[in-house]
Enzyme design. Structure first.
Site, PDB file in Angstrom:
ATOM      1  N   ARG A   1     -28.846  34.359  25.593  1.00  0.00           N
ATOM      2  CA  ARG A   1     -27.782  34.953  24.780  1.00  0.00           C
ATOM      3  C   ARG A   1     -28.124  36.354  24.232  1.00  0.00           C
ATOM      4  O   ARG A   1     -28.247  36.554  23.019  1.00  0.00           O
ATOM      5  CB  ARG A   1     -27.371  33.991  23.661  1.00  0.00           C
TER       6      ARG A   1
ATOM      7  N   LYS B   1     -13.001  27.244  14.632  1.00  0.00           N
ATOM      8  CA  LYS B   1     -14.252  27.843  14.142  1.00  0.00           C
ATOM      9  C   LYS B   1     -14.442  29.231  14.716  1.00  0.00           C
ATOM     10  O   LYS B   1     -14.742  30.183  13.993  1.00  0.00           O
ATOM     11  CB  LYS B   1     -15.431  26.940  14.554  1.00  0.00           C
ATOM     12  N   ASN B   2     -14.257  29.353  16.031  1.00  0.00           N
ATOM     13  CA  ASN B   2     -14.605  30.620  16.681  1.00  0.00           C
ATOM     14  C   ASN B   2     -13.560  31.721  16.483  1.00  0.00           C
ATOM     15  O   ASN B   2     -13.750  32.841  16.939  1.00  0.00           O
ATOM     16  CB  ASN B   2     -14.890  30.395  18.175  1.00  0.00           C
TER      17      ASN B   2
ATOM     18  N   ASP C   1     -17.325  25.371  26.420  1.00  0.00           N
ATOM     19  CA  ASP C   1     -17.448  24.542  25.214  1.00  0.00           C
ATOM     20  C   ASP C   1     -16.841  23.143  25.389  1.00  0.00           C
ATOM     21  O   ASP C   1     -16.923  22.322  24.472  1.00  0.00           O
ATOM     22  CB  ASP C   1     -16.776  25.241  24.011  1.00  0.00           C
TER      23      ASP C   1
ATOM     24  N   CYS D   1     -31.239  30.726  22.070  1.00  0.00           N
ATOM     25  CA  CYS D   1     -30.940  29.474  21.380  1.00  0.00           C
ATOM     26  C   CYS D   1     -30.926  28.372  22.415  1.00  0.00           C
ATOM     27  O   CYS D   1     -31.185  28.613  23.584  1.00  0.00           O
ATOM     28  CB  CYS D   1     -29.615  29.550  20.637  1.00  0.00           C
TER      29      CYS D   1
ATOM     30  N   ARG E   1     -21.613  21.832  12.019  1.00  0.00           N
ATOM     31  CA  ARG E   1     -21.296  23.249  12.224  1.00  0.00           C
ATOM     32  C   ARG E   1     -19.908  23.410  12.842  1.00  0.00           C
ATOM     33  O   ARG E   1     -19.276  24.451  12.666  1.00  0.00           O
ATOM     34  CB  ARG E   1     -22.323  23.889  13.179  1.00  0.00           C
TER      35      ARG E   1
HETATM   36  N1  EPU Z   1     -23.907  38.000  27.454  1.00  0.00           N
HETATM   37  C1  EPU Z   1     -24.694  39.055  27.855  1.00  0.00           C
HETATM   38  N2  EPU Z   1     -24.798  40.143  27.018  1.00  0.00           N
HETATM   39  C2  EPU Z   1     -24.169  40.199  25.829  1.00  0.00           C
HETATM   40  C3  EPU Z   1     -23.373  39.129  25.420  1.00  0.00           C
HETATM   41  C4  EPU Z   1     -23.259  38.024  26.266  1.00  0.00           C
HETATM   42  O1  EPU Z   1     -25.287  39.029  28.922  1.00  0.00           O
HETATM   43  O2  EPU Z   1     -24.323  41.216  25.128  1.00  0.00           O
HETATM   44  C5  EPU Z   1     -23.743  36.834  28.336  1.00  0.00           C
HETATM   45  C6  EPU Z   1     -24.264  35.541  27.679  1.00  0.00           C
HETATM   46  O3  EPU Z   1     -25.665  35.395  27.833  1.00  0.00           O
HETATM   47  C7  EPU Z   1     -23.464  34.497  28.411  1.00  0.00           C
HETATM   48  C8  EPU Z   1     -22.120  35.189  28.670  1.00  0.00           C
HETATM   49  O4  EPU Z   1     -22.376  36.572  28.507  1.00  0.00           O
HETATM   50  O5  EPU Z   1     -24.076  34.210  29.646  1.00  0.00           O
HETATM   51  C9  EPU Z   1     -21.011  34.786  27.740  1.00  0.00           C
HETATM   52  O6  EPU Z   1     -21.462  34.812  26.391  1.00  0.00           O
HETATM   53  P1  EPU Z   1     -20.524  35.247  25.192  1.00  0.00           P
HETATM   54  O7  EPU Z   1     -21.083  36.481  24.587  1.00  0.00           O
HETATM   55  O8  EPU Z   1     -19.112  35.265  25.623  1.00  0.00           O
HETATM   56  O9  EPU Z   1     -20.752  34.072  24.143  1.00  0.00           O
HETATM   57  P2  EPU Z   1     -20.747  34.248  22.595  1.00  0.00           P
HETATM   58  O10 EPU Z   1     -19.788  35.296  22.226  1.00  0.00           O
HETATM   59  O11 EPU Z   1     -22.138  34.358  22.094  1.00  0.00           O
HETATM   60  C10 EPU Z   1     -18.804  32.577  22.103  1.00  0.00           C
HETATM   61  C11 EPU Z   1     -18.633  31.323  21.314  1.00  0.00           C
HETATM   62  C12 EPU Z   1     -19.388  30.196  21.993  1.00  0.00           C
HETATM   63  C13 EPU Z   1     -18.823  30.017  23.397  1.00  0.00           C
HETATM   64  C14 EPU Z   1     -18.924  31.344  24.168  1.00  0.00           C
HETATM   65  C15 EPU Z   1     -18.288  31.291  25.541  1.00  0.00           C
HETATM   66  C16 EPU Z   1     -18.338  32.150  19.070  1.00  0.00           C
HETATM   67  C17 EPU Z   1     -18.871  32.281  17.684  1.00  0.00           C
HETATM   68  N3  EPU Z   1     -19.120  31.543  19.967  1.00  0.00           N
HETATM   69  O12 EPU Z   1     -20.205  32.836  22.122  1.00  0.00           O
HETATM   70  O13 EPU Z   1     -19.130  29.018  21.243  1.00  0.00           O
HETATM   71  O14 EPU Z   1     -19.552  29.037  24.089  1.00  0.00           O
HETATM   72  O15 EPU Z   1     -18.290  32.389  23.413  1.00  0.00           O
HETATM   73  O16 EPU Z   1     -16.966  30.949  25.462  1.00  0.00           O
HETATM   74  O17 EPU Z   1     -17.224  32.561  19.346  1.00  0.00           O
HETATM   75  C18 EPU Z   1     -19.570  26.860  20.429  1.00  0.00           C
HETATM   76  O18 EPU Z   1     -18.556  26.966  19.708  1.00  0.00           O
HETATM   77  O19 EPU Z   1     -20.170  25.761  20.583  1.00  0.00           O
HETATM   78  C19 EPU Z   1     -20.087  28.025  21.129  1.00  0.00           C
HETATM   79  C20 EPU Z   1     -21.316  28.087  21.626  1.00  0.00           C
END
Ligand code: EPU
Length: 439
Positions: A121, A22-23, A306, A116, A398
């Site tokens: 996030r 998915k990701n 995850d 969320c 999802r």
């Molecule tokens: N963060 C910030 N600022 C930002 C972006 C992130 O502070 O601008 C922080 C977040 O709050 C968090 C950390 O950085 O504490 C890591 O978040 P990240 O941005 O890496 O997460 P994401 O990109 O929103 C993706 C996956 C998630 C998975 C995370 C971590 C996708 C679509 N989603 O989310 O997947 O948990 O990386 O590996 O790729 C899931 O599939 O169930 C899921 C939640």
């Protein structure tokens, strides 16, 4: 809304074919915007999030055709540079439209995803990176409005190695003028897959999979003549391995990349499972009792957040006390009260959960407010005695393709039934559960 009804306590045996990630599919689908034309993508999982991403692309003006995991997507024309609230609300990953829309149209209007269930996030790092490439942003009406005349390559030091942030920025740098260097980039396999897809369209990228990604911007990208197959879903794979382990079964997952599963395999070995790892299959078996584990979630190549909830479900059955620390998201223990309803003994102090193994769990009605928490409840239900009902299937749809079918195929007594408050089953036999599901 539907629910899953599980008659637990049966060891799972057989093979499960793992689908595309998915990701990885989500960023790859939206990345097509940077190369106008017709794209072909394979091994795309049949998930609600994927449909939401294709709806978003349709809204932007890019029609698609989906057949048995193959997507044909036409991004020749873009008529609308917006990711509206009704789609972003359903799927946070819509924020991935920001970089590609700026690259394609010079403007992007993306509804702010907000917090969320698993945490706040923020997207500050996405915006910071795109600003360093020359974009300007305004926040109004719940939207982030982005504008750029010409994306220009830059050094982009990220404060945190955000996964979708790295992807968003990467998708903009490939057509920026000159060189960009993304520092402290996320190293997840899904980023490597996205970089490979972009390279197939003519992008010049080096260093993906490490924390420094270098990109030489090019003037034009074009769709690859070849189909890009999305990499296997390491989280779906890990979830089924835990299903084999938690039920004391003998399960083989196929079509996987074992290297991407390394931290999960280590945790399963520590828990007392026997693993047979081949080129693209992993077999898990467990005969003896489960042992306690000690895991801390970290960015890749550390233990993935995850898989935290699923390993916690496993540790509920261990002979001893396990420690599980969540360092990525601030609110990712929502499965704990629900596991407790099944009889688990879990104490939380800050970001650490201490799980004292119990001799068994007993089925109950449970629900969760995020995808992986829901998966952990299904796993617990598979090993619990009696009947477990998992409500709010929206989250599982999802992220887990044909979950009930895949589990049934390896011997689980599990059914998807409408959650009609007028219909109640009292101590149903497996036959009755199956008949109800079929009706
Ligand atoms: N963060 C910030 N600022 C930002 C972006 C992130 O502070 O601008 C922080 C977040 O709050 C968090 C950390 O950085 O504490 C890591 O978040 P990240 O941005 O890496 O997460 P994401 O990109 O929103 C993706 C996956 C998630 C998975 C995370 C971590 C996708 C679509 N989603 O989310 O997947 O948990 O990386 O590996 O790729 C899931 O599939 O169930 C899921 C939640």
């Amino acid at each position: 809304m539907d629910k899953i009804v599980i008659d637990g306590g049966r060891p799972l045996t057989g093979q499960v074919r793992i689908g595309g990630a998915k990701n990885a599919a989500l960023p790859i689908l939206i990345a097509t915007l940077v190369a106008p034309g017709e794209h072909r993508i394979g091994n795309v999982p049949d998930l609600v999030d994927v449909s939401s991403m294709l709806s978003l692309l349709g809204r932007i003006g890019c029609p698609s055709l989906v057949h048995q995991g193959h997507v044909r997507l036409d991004t020749s024309r873009v008529s609308f540079c917006e990711a509206p609230y009704d789609l972003v609300r359903k799927m946070r990953a819509s924020v991935l439209a920001l970089g590609p829309l700026l690259a394609r149209c010079g403007e992007a209007h993306v509804s702010l995803p907000g917090g969320c269930a698993i945490g706040v996030r923020p997207i500050d790092q996405h915006l910071k990176g795109l600003e360093l490439l020359g974009a300007r942003f305004e926040l109004s009406g719940g939207y982030v409005h982005g504008y750029v005349d010409q994306l220009v390559g830059a050094r982009i030091p990220l404060d945190v190695p955000t996964v979708t942030g790295t992807e968003n920025i990467l998708m903009a740098t490939v057509v920026a003028k000159g060189e960009s260097v993304i520092e402290n980039a996320a190293r997840e396999p899904e980023i490597v897959d996205l970089a490979g897809f972009l390279r197939g369209m003519g992008a010049k990228i080096e260093g993906e999979g490490t924390s420094t990604i270098r990109v030489q911007g090019v003037d034009n990208l074009r769709p690859s003549p070849n189909t890009w197959n999305v990499l296997p879903d390491r989280i779906e794979a890990g979830t089924y391995l835990v299903a084999g382990a938690i039920t004391g079964g003998d399960l083989t997952i196929t079509h996987v990349r074992p290297d991407d599963l390394r931290p999960v395999l280590e945790a399963l070995r520590a828990a007392g499972c026997t693993l047979e790892v081949n080129a693209d299959t992993v077999r898990v078996r467990r005969k003896g009792p489960l042992q306690p584990i000690d895991i801390t979630t970290e960015p890749h190549p550390g233990f993935p957040t995850d898989m935290q909830a699923q390993l916690m479900a496993l540790s509920c059955f261990a002979e001893g006390t396990s420690t599980i620390r969540e360092t990525i998201f601030e609110n990712r223990f929502m499965h704990v009260p629900e596991l407790t309803r099944l009889g688990a003994d879990i104490a939380i102090h800050g970001n650490t959960a201490t799980v004292t193994g119990v001799s068994g769990l007993r089925g109950a009605t449970v629900m969760a407010t995020d995808l992986r928490a829901s998966a952990s409840l299904v796993l617990a239900g598979l090993a619990a005695q009696g009947q477990t009902e998992v409500l709010r299937l929206y989250h599982l749809d999802r992220g887990y393709e044909r979950l009930v079918e895949k589990l049934s195929d390896v011997g689980a007594t599990v059914a998807r039934v409408p959650d009609d408050p007028r219909v109640r089953m009292f101590a149903p036999s497996p036959d009755l559960v199956a008949k109800t599901a079929a009706s």
